[in-house]
Enzyme design. Structure first.
Site, PDB file in Angstrom:
ATOM      1  N   TYR A 149       0.827  -1.218   0.000  1.00  0.00           N
ATOM      2  CA  TYR A 149       0.000   0.000   0.000  1.00  0.00           C
ATOM      3  C   TYR A 149       0.861   1.267   0.000  1.00  0.00           C
ATOM      4  O   TYR A 149       0.401   2.327   0.399  1.00  0.00           O
ATOM      5  CB  TYR A 149      -0.875   0.045   1.253  1.00  0.00           C
ATOM      6  CG  TYR A 149      -2.105  -0.834   1.248  1.00  0.00           C
ATOM      7  CD1 TYR A 149      -2.035  -2.178   0.913  1.00  0.00           C
ATOM      8  CD2 TYR A 149      -3.344  -0.324   1.622  1.00  0.00           C
ATOM      9  CE1 TYR A 149      -3.154  -2.982   0.944  1.00  0.00           C
ATOM     10  CE2 TYR A 149      -4.474  -1.124   1.650  1.00  0.00           C
ATOM     11  CZ  TYR A 149      -4.365  -2.455   1.322  1.00  0.00           C
ATOM     12  OH  TYR A 149      -5.480  -3.250   1.369  1.00  0.00           O
ATOM     13  N   LYS A 164       5.113 -14.179   1.949  1.00  0.00           N
ATOM     14  CA  LYS A 164       5.109 -14.981   0.720  1.00  0.00           C
ATOM     15  C   LYS A 164       6.552 -14.963   0.211  1.00  0.00           C
ATOM     16  O   LYS A 164       6.828 -14.571  -0.921  1.00  0.00           O
ATOM     17  CB  LYS A 164       4.120 -14.362  -0.281  1.00  0.00           C
ATOM     18  CG  LYS A 164       3.850 -15.199  -1.514  1.00  0.00           C
ATOM     19  CD  LYS A 164       3.153 -16.519  -1.242  1.00  0.00           C
ATOM     20  CE  LYS A 164       3.197 -17.380  -2.513  1.00  0.00           C
ATOM     21  NZ  LYS A 164       2.782 -18.777  -2.262  1.00  0.00           N
ATOM     22  N   ASP A 213      -0.568 -18.243   1.902  1.00  0.00           N
ATOM     23  CA  ASP A 213      -1.590 -19.117   1.308  1.00  0.00           C
ATOM     24  C   ASP A 213      -1.945 -20.245   2.288  1.00  0.00           C
ATOM     25  O   ASP A 213      -3.123 -20.545   2.523  1.00  0.00           O
ATOM     26  CB  ASP A 213      -1.157 -19.655  -0.070  1.00  0.00           C
ATOM     27  CG  ASP A 213       0.281 -20.159  -0.123  1.00  0.00           C
ATOM     28  OD1 ASP A 213       1.024 -20.011   0.881  1.00  0.00           O
ATOM     29  OD2 ASP A 213       0.681 -20.700  -1.174  1.00  0.00           O
ATOM     30  N   ASP A 234      -4.977  -7.182   5.200  1.00  0.00           N
ATOM     31  CA  ASP A 234      -6.306  -6.791   4.721  1.00  0.00           C
ATOM     32  C   ASP A 234      -7.119  -8.023   4.339  1.00  0.00           C
ATOM     33  O   ASP A 234      -8.257  -8.199   4.771  1.00  0.00           O
ATOM     34  CB  ASP A 234      -6.159  -5.854   3.513  1.00  0.00           C
ATOM     35  CG  ASP A 234      -7.514  -5.455   2.952  1.00  0.00           C
ATOM     36  OD1 ASP A 234      -8.387  -5.072   3.731  1.00  0.00           O
ATOM     37  OD2 ASP A 234      -7.684  -5.553   1.718  1.00  0.00           O
ATOM     38  N   ASP A 273     -10.539 -10.045   6.486  1.00  0.00           N
ATOM     39  CA  ASP A 273     -11.914 -10.301   6.023  1.00  0.00           C
ATOM     40  C   ASP A 273     -12.279 -11.769   6.279  1.00  0.00           C
ATOM     41  O   ASP A 273     -13.417 -12.077   6.642  1.00  0.00           O
ATOM     42  CB  ASP A 273     -12.096  -9.953   4.537  1.00  0.00           C
ATOM     43  CG  ASP A 273     -12.638  -8.523   4.327  1.00  0.00           C
ATOM     44  OD1 ASP A 273     -12.318  -7.648   5.158  1.00  0.00           O
ATOM     45  OD2 ASP A 273     -13.363  -8.287   3.340  1.00  0.00           O
TER      46      ASP A 273
HETATM   47  C1  IPM Z   1      -9.774  -2.033   5.272  1.00  0.00           C
HETATM   48  C2  IPM Z   1     -10.185  -1.606   3.885  1.00  0.00           C
HETATM   49  C3  IPM Z   1      -9.155  -0.665   3.277  1.00  0.00           C
HETATM   50  C4  IPM Z   1      -7.814  -1.377   3.258  1.00  0.00           C
HETATM   51  C5  IPM Z   1      -9.494  -0.180   1.872  1.00  0.00           C
HETATM   52  C6  IPM Z   1     -10.862   0.422   1.835  1.00  0.00           C
HETATM   53  C7  IPM Z   1      -8.464   0.760   1.322  1.00  0.00           C
HETATM   54  O1  IPM Z   1     -10.394  -2.706   3.066  1.00  0.00           O
HETATM   55  O2  IPM Z   1      -9.596  -1.165   6.142  1.00  0.00           O
HETATM   56  O3  IPM Z   1      -9.660  -3.236   5.493  1.00  0.00           O
HETATM   57  O4  IPM Z   1      -7.539  -2.158   2.354  1.00  0.00           O
HETATM   58  O5  IPM Z   1      -7.042  -1.127   4.164  1.00  0.00           O
HETATM   59 MN    MN Z   2     -10.311  -4.573   4.114  1.00  0.00          MN
END
Ligand code: IPM
Ligand code: MN
Ligand code: NAD
Length: 346
Positions: A130, A180, A213, A237, A241
């Site tokens: 990033y 990785k 992975d 990130d 999720d």
């Molecule tokens: C998060 C979000 C952000 C990230 C995006 C919206 C840029 O997905 O905070 O997890 O990838 O950090």
């Molecule tokens: Mn995210």
């Protein structure tokens, strides 16, 4: 001491869940004031920018920032996110993003057998994939190229891994580091080397180096084997999720962007985005935002209030009311009201 919190409610479901988070904190009757910063996609449409040019100076005047979510179908995501969220994290040098993932009693598990889920993700928050370094050449031609460069600095990697080890000392004493470094030969190899150096300074904590992975698979197959996970910005990130789903869904997950030891105001936000598919219907789960507010209170030195809010959240997770994503039928506001009520009397 009076605390001043900037609120960037943002877009879509962001304002809906932030309203509930504020409500639950207000129920605790603390010496804390909210200050709305009307930044986000509406601000972009009106002023051509997601936030004003002096935004960093503005937020530096606060003790913390509570953020909803940013992103709207009317503007490309890379414009909205590089116009607000990422410049805040980078500009304030909030180098660690803490994301606890705990499956609360009463929240349905997505996995058979309901394994224990209690992990803490420590995500590098200002560099890696990033970094924002890159560009495009030969635009609109057949030979167009897009280059996105990952930047890993020894100092940036060290500080976040060292912090993960400190946090693991207060937990179950295991740090799992995700890279990785088989396919990528430079940045993640540096990361692995630094992880080994930091581990040598913390003989009380066990370091596991796992390829990302395999780690993604293990999170689903054996989540209870994980304690603290430290990962690069992109890997953190993606993995968080998955972690959110392991704790019941996107609406449950909380996060804190922090820079321990610095004067920068930390930013607290749910892990989820602006959820345009459900925004405006009053059905978004506010628990991730409320959990983020509890993290905020702890960071602001209000440990007792933070625990009271977490106890209220856990009680409502157990007894309801809950939103549809976690097996209930309640609205966003009904969940917020119930947690506020428990927090007030807790
Ligand atoms: C998060 C979000 C952000 C990230 C995006 C919206 C840029 O997905 O905070 O997890 O990838 O950090
Ligand atoms: Mn995210
Ligand atoms: P998302 O997290 O907004 O939504 C993914 C799925 O989770 C959707 O089905 C959504 O309905 C569900 N969901 C999200 N929050 C929920 C909640 N509180 N309760 C119940 N269900 C919930 O991710 P996306 O759809 O990939 O992104 C939407 C927008 O948000 C994009 O513009 C993206 O860039 C942005 N985004 C912003 C942030 C942030 O500001 N921190 C984080 C992630 C995504």
């Amino acid at each position: 001491m009076s605390r001043r919190v900037a609120v960037i409610a943002g877009d879509g479901a962001g304002p809906e869940v932030v309203t509930e988070a504020r409500k639950t904190v207000d129920a605790l009757d603390l010496d804390l004031t909210w200050h709305d910063l009307p930044w986000g996609t509406d601000h972009y449409h009106e002023h051509g920018a997601m936030m004003p040019a002096d935004a960093l100076d503005v937020v530096r005047q606060f003790d913390a920032v509570l953020l909803g979510a940013v992103g709207h179908p009317s503007v490309p995501d890379h414009i909205t996110l590089w116009g607000l969220l990422l410049p805040l994290r980078q500009g304030l040098d909030l180098w660690a993003n803490l994301r606890p993932a705990r499956l609360l009693d009463g929240i349905p598990s997505k996995l058979d057998g309901r394994p224990k889920v209690d992990m803490l993700f420590v995500r590098e928050n200002t560099e890696g994939e990033y970094s924002g370094v890159g560009g495009r050449a030969h635009q609109n031609l057949e030979l167009e190229v897009g280059i996105e460069t990952s930047v890993f600095t020894r100092a940036g990697v060290r500080r976040v891994i060292a912090y993960a080890f400190e946090l693991a000392e207060q937990r179950r004493g295991v740090v799992t580091s995700a890279t990785k470094s088989n396919a990528s030969r430079y940045g993640y190899v540096l990361w692995d080397e630094v992880a080994e150096e930091v581990a040598a300074e913390h003989p009380d904590v066990k370091l596991e180096r796992v390829l990302v992975d395999a780690l993604a698979a293990r999170m689903v197959a054996n989540p209870s084997s994980l304690d603290v996970v430290v990962a690069s910005n992109l890997f953190g990130d993606v993995l968080t999720d998955i972690a959110a789903v392991l704790q019941g869904g996107m609406g449950m997950a909380a996060s804190a962007s922090v820079a321990p030891g610095s004067a920068s105001p930390p930013v607290f936000e749910p892990v989820h985005g602006s959820a345009p598919d459900i925004a405006g219907r009053g059905i978004a789960n506010p628990m991730g935002a409320i959990w983020s507010a509890a993290l905020m209170l702890d960071t602001l030195g209000e440990g007792e209030a933070s625990q009271r809010l977490m106890r209220a959240l856990e009680a409502v997770a157990r007894d309801g009311p809950k939103t549809g994503d976690v097996g209930g039928t309640a609205s966003t506001a009904e969940v917020g009201d119930a947690i506020a009520e428990r927090a007030r009397n807790g």
